[in-house]
Design a protein around this motif. Structure first.
Motif, short mmCIF file in Angstrom:
data_model
loop_
_atom_site.label_atom_id
_atom_site.label_comp_id
_atom_site.label_asym_id
_atom_site.label_seq_id
_atom_site.Cartn_x
_atom_site.Cartn_y
_atom_site.Cartn_z
N MET A 16 42.13 35.87 52.01
CA MET A 16 42.41 37.27 51.72
C MET A 16 42.88 37.62 50.25
SD MET A 16 43.45 38.19 55.59
CE MET A 16 45.08 39.20 55.30
N PRO A 17 43.88 36.84 49.93
CA PRO A 17 44.20 37.20 48.48
C PRO A 17 43.05 37.10 47.35
CG PRO A 17 45.84 35.95 49.35
CD PRO A 17 44.88 35.85 50.15
N TRP A 18 42.21 36.18 47.49
CA TRP A 18 40.94 35.89 46.73
C TRP A 18 40.15 37.29 46.77
CZ3 TRP A 18 39.62 30.39 48.88
CH2 TRP A 18 40.74 29.54 48.51
N ILE A 19 39.71 37.51 48.10
CA ILE A 19 38.96 38.77 48.29
C ILE A 19 39.56 39.88 47.69
CG2 ILE A 19 38.27 40.61 50.11
CD1 ILE A 19 37.86 37.92 51.93
N ALA A 20 40.92 40.25 47.75
CA ALA A 20 41.61 41.43 47.17
C ALA A 20 41.28 41.25 45.67
CB ALA A 20 43.18 41.31 47.55
N GLN A 21 41.42 40.09 45.17
CA GLN A 21 41.37 40.09 43.48
C GLN A 21 40.00 40.18 43.18
OE1 GLN A 21 43.71 39.36 41.20
NE2 GLN A 21 42.14 39.52 39.68
N GLU A 22 39.07 39.66 43.80
CA GLU A 22 37.52 39.99 43.27
C GLU A 22 36.85 41.25 43.72
OE1 GLU A 22 35.94 37.34 41.69
OE2 GLU A 22 38.02 36.72 41.44
N THR A 23 37.46 41.90 44.64
CA THR A 23 37.11 43.24 44.93
C THR A 23 37.71 44.49 44.18
OG1 THR A 23 38.26 43.30 46.95
CG2 THR A 23 36.02 42.56 47.07
N GLY A 24 38.82 44.03 43.58
CA GLY A 24 39.58 45.15 42.85
C GLY A 24 40.58 45.94 43.82
N ILE A 25 40.91 45.35 44.80
CA ILE A 25 41.87 45.76 46.00
C ILE A 25 43.34 45.70 45.35
CG2 ILE A 25 43.03 45.57 48.34
CD1 ILE A 25 40.19 44.68 49.35
N PHE A 26 43.67 44.66 44.78
CA PHE A 26 44.90 44.56 44.10
C PHE A 26 45.13 45.59 43.02
CE2 PHE A 26 45.55 39.91 45.50
CZ PHE A 26 46.29 40.22 46.61
N ARG A 27 43.98 45.66 42.18
CA ARG A 27 44.08 46.63 41.33
C ARG A 27 44.08 48.20 41.63
NH1 ARG A 27 39.82 45.08 38.89
NH2 ARG A 27 38.29 46.63 39.58
N LYS A 28 43.60 48.38 42.68
CA LYS A 28 43.61 49.70 43.41
C LYS A 28 45.11 49.96 43.75
CE LYS A 28 42.46 52.00 47.99
NZ LYS A 28 41.69 51.87 49.10
N TYR A 29 45.87 48.95 44.12
CA TYR A 29 47.18 49.25 44.62
C TYR A 29 48.35 48.72 43.46
CZ TYR A 29 46.10 50.18 49.42
OH TYR A 29 45.39 50.84 50.46
N ASN A 30 47.68 48.57 42.14
CA ASN A 30 48.55 48.24 41.16
C ASN A 30 49.55 47.20 41.33
OD1 ASN A 30 49.39 48.83 38.55
ND2 ASN A 30 51.46 49.60 38.99
N LEU A 31 48.70 46.23 41.60
CA LEU A 31 49.64 44.81 42.18
C LEU A 31 48.63 43.67 41.33
CD1 LEU A 31 49.76 45.02 46.10
CD2 LEU A 31 51.68 45.16 44.33
N GLU A 32 49.55 42.55 40.89
CA GLU A 32 49.23 41.22 40.49
C GLU A 32 49.56 40.51 41.39
OE1 GLU A 32 50.07 40.41 36.41
OE2 GLU A 32 48.70 42.21 35.58
N PHE A 33 49.01 39.38 41.88
CA PHE A 33 49.32 38.41 42.85
C PHE A 33 48.72 36.94 42.37
CE2 PHE A 33 49.25 36.54 47.18
CZ PHE A 33 50.30 36.31 47.45
N PRO A 34 49.49 36.44 41.38
CA PRO A 34 49.11 35.14 41.12
C PRO A 34 49.28 34.14 42.28
CG PRO A 34 50.93 35.72 39.75
CD PRO A 34 50.33 37.11 40.50
N LEU A 35 48.42 33.36 42.67
CA LEU A 35 48.80 32.45 43.74
C LEU A 35 48.44 31.00 43.24
CD1 LEU A 35 48.60 32.96 46.71
CD2 LEU A 35 46.25 32.70 46.98
N VAL A 36 49.73 30.31 43.95
CA VAL A 36 49.72 28.78 43.53
C VAL A 36 49.44 28.19 44.81
CG1 VAL A 36 51.48 27.25 42.72
CG2 VAL A 36 51.80 29.43 41.62
N TYR A 37 48.72 27.16 44.77
CA TYR A 37 48.31 26.17 45.52
C TYR A 37 49.08 25.03 46.03
CZ TYR A 37 45.98 22.33 48.23
OH TYR A 37 45.64 21.28 49.19
#
Length: 332
Positions: free
Chosen positions: A39-60
Motif C-alpha cells: 500500500m505505501p508503494w501504491i500511495a507513492q506511485e499514484t500521488g496519494i502521499f503528495r495529495k496529503y502532503n506526506l513523505e513516507f520513506p520506507l525501510v525494509y
C-alpha cells in the motif's frame, strides 16, 4: 542488515535537507517485500502521499526483532508487519506499541517443493525454509506441520533464508528442500517448476499476518498527522482492491518481477485475503495470545482489545470517508 547500519539509514532519511514546500515526513519500516505490504508503494506511485502532503520513506527490515527495535527506539514511526512481535512486546511489559489497522488477518503463506514431494510427510528429515524464526513464515510452517503431528528438530529442520527473494534463491539452488512463501514469490516458484505441498489460503489459519503499527506515545503528539496518513492508506487500499493494472505495475517495479503471468496469479490469489477497509480482526490477535500463553502465562491476562487503537478507523467510518471512497459498498 545489522542494527548499526539500519540506524544510519534511518538517520539519513530523517536529516535529508527539506525541499521547498516540504511535506510532513513519517519514517516507515516494512518486514517483507510482498503484495500485502504494497500500500505505501501504491500511495507513492499514484500521488496519494503528495495529495496529503506526506513523505513516507520506507525501510525494509526482514526481521521483526530489528523492526520492533527501530520502532521502540523512536527511529521509525510506523511499522508494517505481522502481529507476533507487537503482542510479545506488550505482554513482556512495554505497552507503547499498538495496532491501528489490519491488512491481512489470516496466513496465506504456502509451502512449495519439487513436484515429486506431494505431502508434508514427504518432507520428513528435510530442510524447510522460513524467512526468520519468529516470522509469520515460521509460524505458518509450524502450524501446518503440527496438523500432521510433525515437529521441527524431530521430523524436519528449519532453515532461515532471510527475505522472500532469498527464499526463492535457496529453493532453486537446492539449499532447502521446501520453501514457505507468499504472493508473488509462490507464483514465481510455480513458474520455475515447483508445486504446492500446502496451499496456505485453504487452511485459513487466523493470525495478524500484516498490520499497521505505531507507538501510543507518537499518537499522543501526532494524532492529526497519523489521521492524514491513514486516509492515504485508505485510498491506497481502494486502489489495491479495484485497480489491478496499477497494482501490477507497482509490484513489477518494486519487486523487479516482469513475468505478467506470475503477477496475475499472485494478485488473484492474495487480494481475497486482504481487508478493503483495513479492519483488524480480534480473533487474529487472540490466536497470537493463545500461541504465546503456553510459554508465557502473562498472555492470559490480556484481551485482544488491549493491543488495538481503532480511533482512526472509527473516524474514517463516522466521517463518511469510507462510504464516499467506496460508494457505499466494499469490493472484494
Amino acid at each position: 542488515m545489522k542494527l548499526g547500519l539500519l540506524m544510519s539509514c534511518l538517520i539519513a532519511l530523517m536529516i535529508r535537507p527539506a525541499t521547498v514546500q516540504s511535506a510532513d515526513r513519517l519514517i516507515g519500516v516494512q518486514s517483507a517485500r510482498v503484495m500485502s505490504q504494497s500500500m505505501p508503494w501504491i500511495a507513492q506511485e499514484t500521488g496519494i502521499f503528495r495529495k496529503y502532503n506526506l513523505e513516507f520513506p520506507l525501510v525494509y527490515i526482514g526481521t521483526s526483532p530489528l523492526a520492533t527495535a527501530a520502532m521502540l527506539g523512536g527511529d521509525a514511526q510506523l511499522l508494517i508487519d505481522g502481529g507476533v512481535g507487537l503482542v510479545r512486546t506488550v505482554v513482556g511489559g512495554n505497552n507503547d506499541l499498538v495496532f491501528i489497522a489490519g491488512i491481512k488477518n489470516h496466513l496465506t503463506q504456502s509451502i512449495l517443493a519439487k513436484p515429486e514431494i506431494k505431502r508434508l510427510e514427504d518432507l520428513r528429515g528435510k530442510k524447510i525454509g522460513v524467512t526468520r524464526i519468529g516470522a509469520t513464515t515460521h509460524y505458518f510452517a509450524v502450524q501446518a506441520f503440527k496438523r500432521r503431528n510433525m515437529e521441527a528438530g524431530r521430523d524436519y529442520s528449519m532453515i532461515q533464508t532471510g527475505g522472500a527473494p532469498e527464499m526463492l534463491a535457496a529453493l532453486l539452488s537446492g539449499n532447502i528442500d521446501a520453501g514457505t512463501m507468499s504472493a508473488p514469490w509462490d507464483a514465481r516458484a510455480i513458474s520455475q517448476g515447483y508445486s504446492y505441498v500446502v496451499y496456505g489460503p485453504d487452511l485459513r489459519i487466523a493470525q495478524v499476518a500484516v498490520s499497521l503499527i505505531t507507538r501510543r506515545s507518537f499518537i499522543a503528539q501526532n494524532s492529526q498527522l497519523l489521521g492524514r496518513f491513514m486516509r492515504a492508506m485508505a485510498e491506497a487500499a481502494k486502489v489495491l482492491h479495484t485497480d489491478k493494472e496499477v497494482v501490477i505495475k507497482v509490484l513489477s517495479k518494486y519487486l523487479r518481477i516482469e513475468d505478467r503471468k506470475v503477477l496475475d496469479q499472485a494478485y488473484t490469489a492474495e487480494i481475497k485475503a486482504l481487508e478493503p477497509r483495513m479492519e483488524l480482526k480480534l480473533e487474529a490477535v487472540q490466536a497470537i495470545l493463545d500461541d504465546i500463553a503456553p510459554t508465557d502465562p502473562r498472555a492470559k491476562k490480556f484481551k485482544p482489545q488491549d493491543f488495538y487503537d481503532r480511533r482512526y478507523l472509527d473516524e474514517l467510518e463516522k466521517s463518511g470517508f469510507f462510504d464516499k471512497l467506496w460508494g457505499g459498498t466494499t469490493s472484494r
